[in-house]
Design a protein around this motif. Structure first.
Motif, PDB file in Angstrom:
ATOM      1  N   ALA A  25       0.848  -1.171   0.014  1.00 28.23           N
ATOM      2  CA  ALA A  25       0.193  -0.056  -0.013  1.00 28.23           C
ATOM      3  C   ALA A  25       0.866   1.204  -0.201  1.00 28.23           C
ATOM      4  CB  ALA A  25      -0.816  -0.094   1.131  1.00 28.23           C
ATOM      5  N   ALA A  26       0.415   2.278  -0.739  1.00 31.01           N
ATOM      6  CA  ALA A  26       1.288   3.462  -0.645  1.00 31.01           C
ATOM      7  C   ALA A  26       0.953   4.128   0.678  1.00 31.01           C
ATOM      8  CB  ALA A  26       0.894   4.447  -1.911  1.00 31.01           C
ATOM      9  N   PRO A  27       2.153   4.872   1.049  1.00 34.60           N
ATOM     10  CA  PRO A  27       2.408   5.470   2.113  1.00 34.60           C
ATOM     11  C   PRO A  27       1.672   6.814   2.322  1.00 34.60           C
ATOM     12  CG  PRO A  27       4.529   5.905   1.035  1.00 34.60           C
ATOM     13  CD  PRO A  27       3.466   4.952   0.283  1.00 34.60           C
ATOM     14  N   GLU A  28       0.994   7.213   3.334  1.00 36.65           N
ATOM     15  CA  GLU A  28       0.327   8.542   3.182  1.00 36.65           C
ATOM     16  C   GLU A  28       1.321   9.488   3.669  1.00 36.65           C
ATOM     17  OE1 GLU A  28      -3.201   9.043   5.386  1.00 36.65           O
ATOM     18  OE2 GLU A  28      -4.047   7.050   5.229  1.00 36.65           O
ATOM     19  N   LEU A  29       1.193  10.670   2.855  1.00 34.93           N
ATOM     20  CA  LEU A  29       2.205  11.509   3.164  1.00 34.93           C
ATOM     21  C   LEU A  29       1.595  12.812   3.888  1.00 34.93           C
ATOM     22  CD1 LEU A  29       3.543  11.862  -0.558  1.00 34.93           C
ATOM     23  CD2 LEU A  29       4.426  10.529   1.419  1.00 34.93           C
ATOM     24  N   PRO A  30       2.306  13.186   4.879  1.00 36.78           N
ATOM     25  CA  PRO A  30       2.046  14.383   5.504  1.00 36.78           C
ATOM     26  C   PRO A  30       1.743  15.894   4.675  1.00 36.78           C
ATOM     27  CG  PRO A  30       4.407  14.558   5.654  1.00 36.78           C
ATOM     28  CD  PRO A  30       3.930  13.122   4.998  1.00 36.78           C
ATOM     29  N   ASP A  31       0.838  16.765   5.192  1.00 32.93           N
ATOM     30  CA  ASP A  31       0.567  17.969   4.328  1.00 32.93           C
ATOM     31  C   ASP A  31       1.841  18.861   4.644  1.00 32.93           C
ATOM     32  OD1 ASP A  31      -0.224  20.347   3.631  1.00 32.93           O
ATOM     33  OD2 ASP A  31      -1.877  20.544   4.983  1.00 32.93           O
ATOM     34  N   PRO A  32       2.593  19.256   3.622  1.00 31.60           N
ATOM     35  CA  PRO A  32       3.748  19.902   3.617  1.00 31.60           C
ATOM     36  C   PRO A  32       3.680  21.313   4.293  1.00 31.60           C
ATOM     37  CG  PRO A  32       3.246  19.762   1.482  1.00 31.60           C
ATOM     38  CD  PRO A  32       2.221  18.861   2.109  1.00 31.60           C
ATOM     39  N   ALA A  33       2.224  21.741   4.317  1.00 25.38           N
ATOM     40  CA  ALA A  33       1.732  23.052   4.745  1.00 25.38           C
ATOM     41  C   ALA A  33       1.995  23.232   6.164  1.00 25.38           C
ATOM     42  CB  ALA A  33       0.762  23.548   4.101  1.00 25.38           C
ATOM     43  N   SER A  34       1.854  22.071   6.858  1.00 24.05           N
ATOM     44  CA  SER A  34       1.774  21.965   8.289  1.00 24.05           C
ATOM     45  C   SER A  34       2.748  20.932   8.942  1.00 24.05           C
ATOM     46  CB  SER A  34       0.336  21.807   8.936  1.00 24.05           C
ATOM     47  OG  SER A  34      -0.136  20.583   8.314  1.00 24.05           O
ATOM     48  N   ASN A  81       4.796  12.412  -5.870  1.00 23.25           N
ATOM     49  CA  ASN A  81       3.978  13.074  -4.720  1.00 23.25           C
ATOM     50  C   ASN A  81       4.847  13.552  -3.493  1.00 23.25           C
ATOM     51  OD1 ASN A  81       1.797  13.113  -6.298  1.00 23.25           O
ATOM     52  ND2 ASN A  81       0.998  11.285  -5.162  1.00 23.25           N
ATOM     53  N   PHE A  82       5.775  12.424  -3.262  1.00 21.43           N
ATOM     54  CA  PHE A  82       6.730  12.601  -2.104  1.00 21.43           C
ATOM     55  C   PHE A  82       7.881  13.785  -2.600  1.00 21.43           C
ATOM     56  CE2 PHE A  82      10.956  12.015  -0.107  1.00 21.43           C
ATOM     57  CZ  PHE A  82      10.385  12.226   1.159  1.00 21.43           C
ATOM     58  N   ASN A  83       8.122  13.637  -3.672  1.00 30.02           N
ATOM     59  CA  ASN A  83       9.140  15.212  -3.835  1.00 30.02           C
ATOM     60  C   ASN A  83       8.664  16.426  -4.081  1.00 30.02           C
ATOM     61  OD1 ASN A  83      11.406  13.247  -4.320  1.00 30.02           O
ATOM     62  ND2 ASN A  83      11.100  13.014  -6.473  1.00 30.02           N
ATOM     63  N   GLU A  84       7.228  16.345  -4.371  1.00 28.89           N
ATOM     64  CA  GLU A  84       6.355  17.701  -4.608  1.00 28.89           C
ATOM     65  C   GLU A  84       6.355  18.069  -3.180  1.00 28.89           C
ATOM     66  OE1 GLU A  84       1.968  18.838  -5.361  1.00 28.89           O
ATOM     67  OE2 GLU A  84       3.029  17.675  -7.103  1.00 28.89           O
ATOM     68  N   ALA A  85       5.875  17.227  -2.029  1.00 25.95           N
ATOM     69  CA  ALA A  85       5.829  17.492  -0.606  1.00 25.95           C
ATOM     70  C   ALA A  85       7.100  18.041  -0.152  1.00 25.95           C
ATOM     71  CB  ALA A  85       5.266  16.321   0.012  1.00 25.95           C
ATOM     72  N   TYR A  89       7.544  21.710   1.443  1.00 25.56           N
ATOM     73  CA  TYR A  89       8.003  21.724   3.021  1.00 25.56           C
ATOM     74  C   TYR A  89       9.520  22.547   2.975  1.00 25.56           C
ATOM     75  CZ  TYR A  89      10.360  20.289   7.270  1.00 25.56           C
ATOM     76  OH  TYR A  89      10.950  20.335   8.525  1.00 25.56           O
ATOM     77  N   LYS A  90      10.353  22.280   2.082  1.00 21.23           N
ATOM     78  CA  LYS A  90      11.569  23.184   2.374  1.00 21.23           C
ATOM     79  C   LYS A  90      11.394  24.704   1.928  1.00 21.23           C
ATOM     80  CE  LYS A  90      14.831  19.368   1.146  1.00 21.23           C
ATOM     81  NZ  LYS A  90      16.055  18.937   0.346  1.00 21.23           N
ATOM     82  N   GLU A  91      10.423  24.795   1.144  1.00 19.97           N
ATOM     83  CA  GLU A  91      10.083  26.193   0.562  1.00 19.97           C
ATOM     84  C   GLU A  91       9.534  26.896   1.657  1.00 19.97           C
ATOM     85  OE1 GLU A  91       6.999  27.737  -2.773  1.00 19.97           O
ATOM     86  OE2 GLU A  91       8.503  26.574  -3.757  1.00 19.97           O
ATOM     87  N   ARG A  92       8.524  26.310   2.486  1.00 23.67           N
ATOM     88  CA  ARG A  92       7.736  26.818   3.604  1.00 23.67           C
ATOM     89  C   ARG A  92       8.936  26.944   4.559  1.00 23.67           C
ATOM     90  NH1 ARG A  92       5.539  24.637   8.530  1.00 23.67           N
ATOM     91  NH2 ARG A  92       6.020  22.423   7.680  1.00 23.67           N
ATOM     92  N   MET A  93       9.833  26.051   5.009  1.00 22.94           N
ATOM     93  CA  MET A  93      10.697  26.302   5.943  1.00 22.94           C
ATOM     94  C   MET A  93      11.860  27.537   5.591  1.00 22.94           C
ATOM     95  SD  MET A  93       9.720  24.051   8.048  1.00 22.94           S
ATOM     96  CE  MET A  93      10.971  24.081   9.601  1.00 22.94           C
ATOM     97  N   THR A  94      12.056  27.674   4.387  1.00 21.60           N
ATOM     98  CA  THR A  94      13.064  28.674   4.247  1.00 21.60           C
ATOM     99  C   THR A  94      12.260  30.071   3.950  1.00 21.60           C
ATOM    100  OG1 THR A  94      12.825  28.214   1.587  1.00 21.60           O
ATOM    101  CG2 THR A  94      14.582  27.254   2.949  1.00 21.60           C
TER     102      THR A  94
END
Length: 96
Positions: A25-34, A81-85, A89-94
């Motif tokens: 099963a594909a893993p669930e990815l976190p919301d990169p915004a939070s 999808n992971f690479n996009e997340a 995430y990196k964009e939000r952190m910087t």
């Protein structure tokens, strides 16, 4: 003769004929915004484990082109999808 029959039945039960390929099963990815760093690291590990399991699944379904191709497509989607997340995430952190 009973022993030969029992041996054949046992061999049939443990042969590849009864072996089932378990599609991961594909893993669930976190919301990169939070998401926090620990969630992103967990997601990275989950994606890696998924891809490893998917590669094993592909080996198992060798010879079945439709199952093979479907798994490859799913793997590509999960990776994208992971690479996009990660990028989000990196964009939000910087930016913060």
């Amino acid at each position: 003769m009973k022993n030969v029959f029992a041996l054949l039945v046992t061999a049939a039960l443990f042969s590849g004929a009864t072996f089932a390929c378990d599609k991961p099963a594909a893993p669930e990815l976190p919301d990169p915004a939070s998401a926090v760093t620990a969630q992103m690291i967990k997601a990275k590990n989950d994606v890696k484990a998924y891809l490893d399991a998917a590669n094993s699944y592909i080996e198992c379904v060798k010879g079945n082109a439709s199952r093979h191709n479907a798994m490859i497509g799913e793997m590509e989607t999960v990776a994208a999808n992971f690479n996009e997340a990660v990028r989000a995430y990196k964009e939000r952190m910087t930016a913060g």
